[in-house]
Write a protein that holds these residues in place. Structure first.
Motif, short mmCIF file in Angstrom:
data_model
loop_
_atom_site.label_atom_id
_atom_site.label_comp_id
_atom_site.label_asym_id
_atom_site.label_seq_id
_atom_site.Cartn_x
_atom_site.Cartn_y
_atom_site.Cartn_z
N ALA A 1 16.43 41.42 32.62
CA ALA A 1 16.92 42.04 31.37
C ALA A 1 17.89 43.16 31.73
O ALA A 1 17.51 44.33 31.81
N VAL A 2 19.14 42.79 31.94
CA VAL A 2 20.17 43.74 32.35
C VAL A 2 20.97 44.20 31.14
O VAL A 2 20.72 43.78 30.01
N ASP A 3 21.95 45.07 31.39
CA ASP A 3 22.81 45.53 30.30
C ASP A 3 23.89 44.50 29.96
O ASP A 3 24.13 44.21 28.79
N ILE A 4 24.56 43.97 30.99
CA ILE A 4 25.71 43.10 30.77
C ILE A 4 25.63 41.88 31.69
O ILE A 4 25.28 42.00 32.87
N CYS A 5 25.99 40.74 31.14
CA CYS A 5 26.14 39.51 31.92
C CYS A 5 27.63 39.20 32.05
O CYS A 5 28.37 39.23 31.06
N VAL A 6 28.07 38.91 33.28
CA VAL A 6 29.42 38.43 33.53
C VAL A 6 29.31 36.95 33.88
O VAL A 6 28.62 36.59 34.83
N LYS B 1 22.49 42.95 26.55
CA LYS B 1 23.23 43.55 25.43
C LYS B 1 24.70 43.16 25.35
O LYS B 1 25.33 43.36 24.31
N GLY B 2 25.27 42.65 26.44
CA GLY B 2 26.70 42.38 26.42
C GLY B 2 27.07 41.19 27.29
O GLY B 2 26.35 40.84 28.24
N LEU B 3 28.20 40.56 26.96
CA LEU B 3 28.68 39.39 27.69
C LEU B 3 30.18 39.55 27.95
O LEU B 3 30.96 39.80 27.03
N ILE B 4 30.57 39.41 29.22
CA ILE B 4 31.98 39.40 29.60
C ILE B 4 32.28 38.03 30.20
O ILE B 4 31.60 37.59 31.14
N VAL B 5 33.29 37.37 29.64
CA VAL B 5 33.72 36.06 30.14
C VAL B 5 35.18 36.17 30.56
O VAL B 5 36.08 36.05 29.73
N PRO B 6 35.45 36.45 31.83
CA PRO B 6 36.85 36.53 32.29
C PRO B 6 37.52 35.16 32.18
O PRO B 6 36.90 34.13 32.45
N LEU C 1 25.66 41.02 20.02
CA LEU C 1 26.02 41.25 21.42
C LEU C 1 27.45 41.77 21.51
O LEU C 1 28.34 41.27 20.81
N GLU C 2 27.67 42.76 22.36
CA GLU C 2 29.05 43.12 22.67
C GLU C 2 29.65 42.02 23.54
O GLU C 2 28.95 41.40 24.34
N TYR C 3 30.95 41.80 23.40
CA TYR C 3 31.58 40.72 24.16
C TYR C 3 33.02 41.08 24.49
O TYR C 3 33.65 41.91 23.83
N ALA C 4 33.52 40.43 25.53
CA ALA C 4 34.94 40.54 25.89
C ALA C 4 35.33 39.27 26.60
O ALA C 4 34.56 38.73 27.41
#
Length: 256
Positions: free
Chosen positions: A77-82, A104-109, A133-136
């Motif tokens: 259970a982390v803060d952000i998944c990349v 809580k968040g997802l970053i998909v480069p 979820l926050e996302y980028a």
């Protein structure tokens, strides 16, 4: 201290991870001339709670009816998944799984538009917003910038000092010419290429055409691994966009 989970397939995800932990065997761009410019400066190894390599999408069915079968049985259970380089159906199933795990968040480069086409981006955005979820979806990863509407992802950029490159360049007069004296990396491209560009700039005469050539050659030879295929959304390769970003950063310092 933010905690991270990496779900990846392919070389790019590994490059970002190795840059973040500052693996001393990672950057070999300067070869025998390496002066260890970045080693010992930072390491975020304790922030990365897990880095899980998933199957190559080319080795999976084109359509996956039950994506959970291919996702990890458990994740921290982390803060952000990349997430990078993974199968489209696994990616689409990810927001719900992350929410269930307390992430809580997802970053998909997006280094290759074919891996995350615009339709998939829209679906992911809708799911993330529905789940809170926050996302980028930075295209490329080195385009990621802080924004007031994404406080968690902005904190990711500040804490790990990666995203859109930021440099502090000083110059001096030498023999009647203006020469670059020092280059400090304030924020690096996630792959670490900014450190190599910075090294190549030191001692160079401040002439726009020459500086552009140095930056372009260093960026390509690091190498940048973004696709050279023309992205239909932007009308040019993502690799070129990455090159423009570091060039803009350098020129903003030298030619304000």
């Amino acid at each position: 201290m933010l905690s991270l989970l990496f779900l990846y397939s392919g070389d790019y995800g590994e490059r970002v991870i190795r840059n973040l932990i500052n693996d001393p065997s990672f950057c070999k761009s300067c070869s025998l001339l390496c002066d260890f410019c970045k080693y010992g400066v930072y390491s975020y190894v304790h922030n990365i709670r897990a880095a899980i390599e998933l199957p190559n999408p080319a080795e999976l069915p084109s359509f996956i009816e039950n994506p959970e079968e291919y996702l990890p049985k458990s994740v921290p259970a982390v803060d952000i998944c990349v997430a990078t380089g993974i199968h489209k159906d696994l990616l689409l199933a990810l927001p719900t799984r992350l929410k269930d795990e307390g992430i809580k968040g997802l970053i998909v480069p997006i280094e290759d538009f074919r891996e995350v086409p615009s339709g998939l981006q829209r679906q992911l955005k809708e799911k993330c917003e529905e789940l809170g979820l926050e996302y980028a979806f930075p295209k490329p990863f080195c385009a990621l910038e802080p924004t007031e509407t994404k406080p968690l992802i902005s904190e990711f950029i500040r804490e790990f000092k990666i995203g859109k490159p930021s440099l502090k360049i000083t110059t001096e007069e030498r023999g009647g010419s203006r020469v670059i004296y020092s280059v400090t990396v304030e924020r690096s491209a996630p792959c670490g290429s900014t450190w190599y560009v910075a090294k190549k700039l030191i001692g160079r005469e401040v002439k726009r055409d020459e500086i552009r050539d140095i930056v372009a050659k260093a960026h390509h030879s690091y190498p940048c691994t973004a696709t050279m295929a023309v992205d239909p959304e932007v009308g040019e390769p993502i690799l070129h966009i990455a090159g423009y970003l570091i060039r803009e950063t350098v020129e903003d310092q030298l030619f304000p």
